[in-house]
Design an enzyme around this catalytic site. Structure first.
Site, short mmCIF file in Angstrom:
data_model
loop_
_atom_site.label_atom_id
_atom_site.label_comp_id
_atom_site.label_asym_id
_atom_site.label_seq_id
_atom_site.Cartn_x
_atom_site.Cartn_y
_atom_site.Cartn_z
CB ALA A 103 -9.41 -11.61 12.92
CG PHE B 91 -8.40 -5.62 8.98
CD1 PHE B 91 -9.37 -6.05 8.10
CD2 PHE B 91 -8.79 -4.90 10.10
CE1 PHE B 91 -10.71 -5.78 8.34
CE2 PHE B 91 -10.12 -4.63 10.34
CZ PHE B 91 -11.09 -5.06 9.46
CG ASP B 92 -10.27 -1.54 7.66
OD1 ASP B 92 -10.12 -2.42 8.53
OD2 ASP B 92 -11.38 -1.02 7.42
CE1 TYR C 32 -10.47 -1.51 37.92
CE2 TYR C 32 -8.30 -2.44 38.36
CZ TYR C 32 -9.09 -1.48 37.75
OH TYR C 32 -8.51 -0.50 36.97
CG HIS D 147 -14.28 2.21 4.91
ND1 HIS D 147 -12.99 2.45 5.32
CD2 HIS D 147 -14.69 1.12 5.59
CE1 HIS D 147 -12.64 1.52 6.21
NE2 HIS D 147 -13.66 0.70 6.38
CE LYS E 186 -13.38 -9.30 12.55
NZ LYS E 186 -12.16 -8.54 12.75
CG ASP F 44 -4.59 -9.08 12.10
OD1 ASP F 44 -5.40 -9.51 12.94
OD2 ASP F 44 -4.80 -8.10 11.38
C1 LIG Z 1 -11.55 -7.29 12.51
C2 LIG Z 1 -10.11 -7.32 12.29
C3 LIG Z 1 -9.25 -6.47 12.98
C4 LIG Z 1 -9.72 -5.41 13.95
O1 LIG Z 1 -10.47 -5.94 14.95
P1 LIG Z 1 -11.71 -5.17 15.65
O2 LIG Z 1 -12.14 -6.17 16.66
O3 LIG Z 1 -12.71 -4.89 14.60
O4 LIG Z 1 -11.17 -3.95 16.26
C5 LIG Z 1 -7.90 -6.59 12.71
N1 LIG Z 1 -7.43 -7.47 11.81
C6 LIG Z 1 -8.25 -8.29 11.12
C7 LIG Z 1 -7.68 -9.25 10.12
C8 LIG Z 1 -9.61 -8.23 11.32
O5 LIG Z 1 -10.41 -9.02 10.60
#
Ligand SMILES: *Cc1c(COP(=O)(O)O)cnc(C)c1O
Length: 459
Positions: A217, A124-125, A72, A450, A258, A215
């Site tokens: 990813a 990103f969304d 844990y 969406h 990613k 960000d």
């Molecule tokens: C996928 C993504 C996110 C969100 O990540 P999740 O793992 O889907 O929650 C944030 N920013 C970018 C640029 C992404 O491609």
């Protein structure tokens, strides 16, 4: 003769794909209310919905699963991940989270307040969702070139420094908790940000005393483009470039689904111990204790191995060359796509592909539906559906581009699959004049609509 390019790995395990008939697909997409998120995976032949969490793990990653420490608190898996994050990004502090948006949720709970402004390059969304959910505003400062798909520019993810300074000068600085740079910029077509631009944004941010967050990813794909496109970086390794990139960030959120090539996982990286401490409280509330944060030990192990594999040049070259392969096929067929070809996906420019369908009738979604019916290939809309309504006026927001994204899972499909995708699109392109009617909404959620929206054909 020069030997042709070939993948930097071979295949040990395979997964069967299911084929279907056109009649079946017509029935299934109607049942799914013309929303491809509602389709079952067995109704899909080639799934290009997303590159998120859909990659194929390596033999070494699968082996790491067996070595996971499920304690844990203080698991060795946590310390493995901590070392990798220090080695690769240079962050002294980090919090594991179950995915990228969870990292956003935790960090923004500390940083983002009602009325705040968060400038960046086309957030990103989920990032935008987490900002707007807190009644703050995300402002897009991407360079204008990003919104013309025909312009060749090596770094279409770049932040326009003029736009950024305008936002900073016209708002009280205490209302701007951070600037977010998305690597690579997903919403504008998987387009990279140059190291020079990162440097410039960071120095402007420091001039005004604002934090910079990456960000992250697709940080490794971004580094590949720096190596192959930016002067002075051609002889550096991907890891050297990544180290240099993160000199210009105060912190980072990452969706590890990613570029860390795992099915689930994320983290927040910090340089600032105080911010790490404040965020820890929310991590414990929302995610889990600070040494696992919503992940199993085995997941942290596979993720750590994935961070090393994902920053290997040979892997990245294989990955990005497959995206180029599909993109070049489409270009040869005359199909309008975003130029230059992005890192993880092809973005079809639907305003030019289906000019007879009005934007109000969800042009890009119409192409997504057509492609599914034609071939069983699932892409995704990045257009008016994804842009949601304005949180204040509740009017539809019409983005500058209507795109269909074809995102390529990492190490999953072969170039024969890419040939199927390209041919299916060509067939639709050849009969594009006959497609004139679009879709209308029957049901929608107030935020991130969406994913769940229900549509019908306009009569
Ligand atoms: C996928 C993504 C996110 C969100 O990540 P999740 O793992 O889907 O929650 C944030 N920013 C970018 C640029 C992404 O491609």
């Amino acid at each position: 003769m020069k030997l042709p390019f070939a993948e930097s790995y071979k295949i040990k395990m395979v997964e069967a794909l299911r084929r279907s008939t056109r009649e079946e697909r017509v029935k299934w997409i109607e049942e799914a209310k013309f929303n491809v998120f509602n389709l079952k995976s067995e109704q899909i032949f080639i799934d290009l919905l997303t590159d998120s969490g859909t990659g194929a793990m390596s033999d070494k990653q699968w082996s790491e699963l067996m070595l996971g420490d499920e304690s844990y608190a203080g698991a060795s898996s946590f310390y493995k991940m901590k070392n990798a994050i220090k080695n690769i990004f240079g962050f002294d502090y980090f919090l594991p989270t179950h995915q990228g948006r969870a990292a956003e949720n935790v960090l923004f709970s500390v940083l983002v307040k009602e009325g705040d402004i968060v400038p960046g390059n086309a957030h990103f969304d989920t990032t935008k969702g987490h900002i707007e959910f807190r009644k703050a505003t995300a402002i897009d400062c991407t360079i204008d070139e990003a919104y013309n798909t025909t312009i060749q520019h090596p770094f279409k993810g770049n932040v326009d420094l003029g736009k950024l300074e305008h936002v900073i000068k016209n708002n009280p600085v205490e209302k701007i908790p951070m600037i977010i740079i998305t690597l690579t910029c997903n919403s504008s077509g998987g387009q990279p940000v140059s190291l020079e631009n990162m440097k410039q944004v960071y120095s402007m941010a420091k001039k005004y005393g604002i934090r910079v967050l990456f960000d992250s990813a697709r940080f490794a794909e971004n580094a590949y483009f720096i190596k192959t496109r930016e002067k002075g970086y051609e002889n550096k390794t991907i890891r050297e470039i990544v180290k240099e990139m993160y000199l210009y960030a105060d912190g980072a959120t990452m969706s590890c689904k990613k570029d860390a090539i795992v099915n689930m996982g994320g983290f927040i990286g910090f340089k600032d111990k105080e911010l790490y401490k404040q965020s820890s409280m929310y991590n414990i509330m929302f995610e889990g204790f600070v040494t696992y944060g919503g992940m199993s030990g085995r997941d942290m192990n596979a993720l750590t191995q994935g961070l090393y594999e994902g920053t290997d040049f040979d892997y990245l070259e294989t990955r990005i060359k497959q995206v180029e392969y599909l993109g070049n096929k489409l270009i040869n067929f005359g199909i309008p796509i975003q130029h230059p070809i992005g890192g993880h996906a092809i973005f079809v420019d639907v305003m030019r592909f289906l000019p007879h369908v009005p934007q109000e009738q969800f042009q890009a979604q119409v192409l997504v539906v057509e492609l599914y019916i034609e071939s069983g290939v699932r892409g995704v809309e990045i257009g008016t559906l994804m842009a949601d309504r304005d949180p204040v006026t509740r009017e539809n927001r019409y983005p500058e581009l209507e795109l269909m994204r074809l995102a390529l899972p990492r190490r999953v499909y072969t170039n024969n699959h890419m040939d199927v995708v390209a041919t299916a699109l060509k067939n639709i392109y050849d009969r594009r004049e006959t497609i004139t009617k679009g879709l209308q909404i029957v049901n929608e959620a107030p935020i991130l609509r969406h994913f769940t929206v229900e549509l019908e054909r306009v009569k």
